[in-house]
Write a protein that holds these residues in place. Structure first.
Motif, PDB file in Angstrom:
ATOM      1  N   TYR A 150     -25.599 -59.508  18.342  1.00 58.23           N
ATOM      2  CA  TYR A 150     -25.363 -60.689  18.947  1.00 58.23           C
ATOM      3  C   TYR A 150     -24.103 -60.880  19.718  1.00 58.23           C
ATOM      4  O   TYR A 150     -23.369 -61.626  19.820  1.00 58.23           O
ATOM      5  CB  TYR A 150     -25.091 -61.501  17.512  1.00 58.23           C
ATOM      6  CG  TYR A 150     -26.083 -61.946  16.655  1.00 58.23           C
ATOM      7  CD1 TYR A 150     -27.188 -62.509  17.057  1.00 58.23           C
ATOM      8  CD2 TYR A 150     -26.171 -61.292  15.708  1.00 58.23           C
ATOM      9  CE1 TYR A 150     -28.266 -62.392  16.405  1.00 58.23           C
ATOM     10  CE2 TYR A 150     -27.397 -61.338  14.623  1.00 58.23           C
ATOM     11  CZ  TYR A 150     -28.594 -62.082  14.834  1.00 58.23           C
ATOM     12  OH  TYR A 150     -29.625 -62.009  14.235  1.00 58.23           O
ATOM     13  N   VAL A 151     -24.016 -59.706  20.533  1.00 57.63           N
ATOM     14  CA  VAL A 151     -23.109 -59.625  21.733  1.00 57.63           C
ATOM     15  C   VAL A 151     -23.754 -59.601  22.944  1.00 57.63           C
ATOM     16  O   VAL A 151     -24.479 -58.489  23.389  1.00 57.63           O
ATOM     17  CB  VAL A 151     -22.157 -58.263  21.480  1.00 57.63           C
ATOM     18  CG1 VAL A 151     -20.970 -58.252  22.569  1.00 57.63           C
ATOM     19  CG2 VAL A 151     -21.299 -58.479  20.125  1.00 57.63           C
ATOM     20  N   PRO A 152     -23.769 -60.517  23.742  1.00 55.23           N
ATOM     21  CA  PRO A 152     -24.271 -60.341  25.063  1.00 55.23           C
ATOM     22  C   PRO A 152     -23.859 -59.221  26.061  1.00 55.23           C
ATOM     23  O   PRO A 152     -22.659 -58.793  26.079  1.00 55.23           O
ATOM     24  CB  PRO A 152     -24.058 -61.828  25.787  1.00 55.23           C
ATOM     25  CG  PRO A 152     -23.637 -62.652  24.743  1.00 55.23           C
ATOM     26  CD  PRO A 152     -22.980 -61.871  23.699  1.00 55.23           C
ATOM     27  N   ILE A 173     -29.576 -60.526  40.949  1.00 57.48           N
ATOM     28  CA  ILE A 173     -30.106 -60.845  39.789  1.00 57.48           C
ATOM     29  C   ILE A 173     -29.923 -59.688  38.793  1.00 57.48           C
ATOM     30  O   ILE A 173     -29.898 -58.557  39.350  1.00 57.48           O
ATOM     31  CB  ILE A 173     -31.849 -61.019  39.784  1.00 57.48           C
ATOM     32  CG1 ILE A 173     -32.229 -59.698  40.398  1.00 57.48           C
ATOM     33  CG2 ILE A 173     -32.126 -62.468  40.593  1.00 57.48           C
ATOM     34  CD1 ILE A 173     -34.063 -59.959  40.646  1.00 57.48           C
ATOM     35  N   ALA A 174     -29.876 -59.822  37.611  1.00 57.29           N
ATOM     36  CA  ALA A 174     -29.675 -58.603  36.688  1.00 57.29           C
ATOM     37  C   ALA A 174     -30.488 -59.069  35.260  1.00 57.29           C
ATOM     38  O   ALA A 174     -30.740 -60.133  34.885  1.00 57.29           O
ATOM     39  CB  ALA A 174     -28.085 -58.685  36.372  1.00 57.29           C
ATOM     40  N   ILE A 175     -30.389 -57.929  34.274  1.00 61.16           N
ATOM     41  CA  ILE A 175     -30.885 -58.180  33.169  1.00 61.16           C
ATOM     42  C   ILE A 175     -29.894 -58.403  32.013  1.00 61.16           C
ATOM     43  O   ILE A 175     -28.910 -57.075  32.027  1.00 61.16           O
ATOM     44  CB  ILE A 175     -32.005 -57.115  32.797  1.00 61.16           C
ATOM     45  CG1 ILE A 175     -33.385 -57.125  33.953  1.00 61.16           C
ATOM     46  CG2 ILE A 175     -32.601 -57.243  31.504  1.00 61.16           C
ATOM     47  CD1 ILE A 175     -34.059 -55.944  33.596  1.00 61.16           C
ATOM     48  N   VAL A 176     -29.581 -59.212  31.514  1.00 56.54           N
ATOM     49  CA  VAL A 176     -28.785 -59.238  30.422  1.00 56.54           C
ATOM     50  C   VAL A 176     -29.510 -59.455  29.129  1.00 56.54           C
ATOM     51  O   VAL A 176     -30.378 -59.999  28.797  1.00 56.54           O
ATOM     52  CB  VAL A 176     -27.940 -60.746  30.629  1.00 56.54           C
ATOM     53  CG1 VAL A 176     -26.997 -61.151  29.403  1.00 56.54           C
ATOM     54  CG2 VAL A 176     -27.315 -60.726  32.047  1.00 56.54           C
ATOM     55  N   GLY A 177     -28.843 -58.430  28.081  1.00 55.86           N
ATOM     56  CA  GLY A 177     -29.399 -58.542  26.871  1.00 55.86           C
ATOM     57  C   GLY A 177     -28.377 -59.000  25.731  1.00 55.86           C
ATOM     58  O   GLY A 177     -27.124 -59.210  25.985  1.00 55.86           O
ATOM     59  N   LYS A 186     -33.762 -60.482  25.753  1.00 54.04           N
ATOM     60  CA  LYS A 186     -33.226 -60.195  27.254  1.00 54.04           C
ATOM     61  C   LYS A 186     -33.646 -61.274  28.193  1.00 54.04           C
ATOM     62  O   LYS A 186     -34.546 -62.084  28.011  1.00 54.04           O
ATOM     63  CB  LYS A 186     -33.980 -58.802  27.963  1.00 54.04           C
ATOM     64  CG  LYS A 186     -33.685 -57.440  27.011  1.00 54.04           C
ATOM     65  CD  LYS A 186     -34.346 -56.399  27.779  1.00 54.04           C
ATOM     66  CE  LYS A 186     -34.137 -55.059  26.899  1.00 54.04           C
ATOM     67  NZ  LYS A 186     -34.899 -53.877  27.703  1.00 54.04           N
ATOM     68  N   GLN A 187     -32.806 -61.566  29.008  1.00 50.38           N
ATOM     69  CA  GLN A 187     -32.888 -62.482  30.205  1.00 50.38           C
ATOM     70  C   GLN A 187     -32.950 -61.744  31.513  1.00 50.38           C
ATOM     71  O   GLN A 187     -31.837 -61.053  31.567  1.00 50.38           O
ATOM     72  CB  GLN A 187     -32.050 -63.802  30.121  1.00 50.38           C
ATOM     73  CG  GLN A 187     -32.162 -64.328  28.844  1.00 50.38           C
ATOM     74  CD  GLN A 187     -31.193 -65.647  28.794  1.00 50.38           C
ATOM     75  OE1 GLN A 187     -31.585 -66.328  29.605  1.00 50.38           O
ATOM     76  NE2 GLN A 187     -30.175 -65.642  27.842  1.00 50.38           N
TER      77      GLN A 187
END
Length: 403
Positions: A150-152, A173-177, A186-187
């Motif tokens: 639970y840590v972005p 743009i980047a992938i954040v998890g 993921k986003q």
């Protein structure tokens, strides 16, 4: 007067005529002659005055310039009907309106991973369950290489830069998890800079949970669309990679948000899977003689309900004793599968059924750790790879006795 001398009368008449002509002036003909003469003199005077008015400024300008040869006045031209002016040439249509040279340019939105990690950003919402667990969205300081849940975090996928909103400048743009166990939500998120240079969030391109469970890669094409490679499952917990299916879906900014404009929208049923159904009968008898064990005979009827053939079938968790007959001798002795089943046997074409018999010697009395078992069957391909079942609730049976 009649008494006057005729000679005297003649002289008086001549004197009277002479006096009258001097008093009355010239007659009508002389007057008309005089009037015509005066009109000609007036016209000449007007013409001379006009010439003087035209020549005077020219001569004066020449004198101011020091021109030694003042120009000769132009000849007078009789007035003519002015020509009809041609209509103005219409402005061509269809061409873009030129941008004023002083119009402000869009800020450069190229952002490096180090710059993104060094600032706090607002993230789009995660799935509800992920947010309840602690995946935050407001003023987030992204981390990397963390094992905390639970840590972005910023994934190690490459950043992409390109003009996604049509303003003439590049965005990032980047992938954040956000890890919530063995896998991560993921986003794909778009970032930009405002006119003061601050990093701002444009919006979410797509996130897991919207019909797929993993995001593998992304890129910006020449049109500004974002292509995202997604997978139907996230690999974890020893899940083999060959089970994963991948798709490329394309998203585009519409001025307010990203929406999908190309590519598949669902994965649908996996065409590599089939539906096996199993039923069982069993018999448990004592062994003659002094052996305290009992003989267990189980007969499994397996039906392949389709839609594809099952090259092999694997029986799982049926080995509760010592093999003593039946189809045990036909089991593949060295299956290459990493998941070793109790027995791997030749399979069943779609739409057909097979019966398999297994005989075992089991303890006469259950041990202290005995428990109820479930016997199952699964589909294997020719490479000894295990596949899930389309309906897993009907490919296993519960054995009534503990072992």
């Amino acid at each position: 007067m009649s008494d006057l001398d005729p000679l005297l009368r003649e002289r008086l008449s001549a004197y009277r005529n002479d006096v009258v002509s001097r008093v009355t002036g010239p007659g009508p003909d002389q007057a008309r002659h005089l009037l015509r003469r005066r009109r000609r003199m007036t016209a000449v005077a007007v013409a001379v005055a006009a010439v003087v008015l035209v020549v005077a400024p020219v001569v004066a300008n020449a004198a101011l310039r020091g021109d030694r040869n003042p120009p000769v006045p132009a000849e007078s031209v009789q007035p003519t009907t002015p020509p009809t002016s041609a209509p103005p040439t219409p402005t061509p249509t269809g061409s873009p309106t030129p941008t004023p040279s002083n119009a402000p340019t869009a800020p450069d939105g190229r952002i490096s991973p180090a710059q993104l990690l060094a600032t706090r950003v607002d993230l789009p919402n995660w799935q509800p369950g992920e947010m309840e667990g602690g995946c935050t969205t407001s003023k987030v300081r992204l981390q990397t290489d963390t094992k905390k849940v639970y840590v972005p975090e910023l994934t190690d996928d490459e950043f992409e830069h390109g003009d996604i909103d049509g303003d003439g400048a590049a965005e990032t743009i980047a992938i954040v998890g956000c890890r919530y166990g063995e896998v991560s939500a993921k986003q794909v998120v778009a970032f930009d800079r405002d006119r003061d240079g601050r990093i701002v969030t444009v919006g979410r391109v797509v996130r897991t949970g919207d019909g797929f469970d993993d995001i593998l890669a992304m890129e910006i094409d020449q049109s500004g669309s974002v292509k995202v490679r997604v997978a139907d499952i996230a690999l974890c917990c020893s899940t083999p990679e060959y089970l994963r299916r991948e798709q490329v879906r394309t998203y585009r900014w519409n001025g307010e948000r990203f929406s999908q404009n190309d590519g598949p929208t669902t994965f649908g049923k996996d065409p590599r899977l089939t539906d096996l159904r199993m039923s069982m009968t069993h018999e448990l008898v004592d062994v003659p003689g002094t052996d305290t064990r009992r003989k267990l005979t189980t007969v499994f009827t397996v039906t392949n309900a389709g839609p594809i053939d099952a090259p092999q079938v694997a029986f799982e968790s049926i080995d509760v004793g010592e093999p003593a007959g039946g189809d045990w001798s036909r089991c593949d002795p060295n299956p290459s599968s990493r998941y070793l089943p109790s027995c791997l046997l030749p399979g069943i074409p779609a739409g057909e059924s097979r019966r398999y018999t297994f005989v075992q010697l089991v303890p006469g009395k259950p041990g202290p750790d005995a428990r109820t078992r479930y016997f199952g069957v699964s589909h294997y391909d020719a490479q000894d790879r295990s596949w899930p079942d389309l309906r897993e609730d009907d490919n296993k049976v519960k054995f009534p006795l503990p072992f």
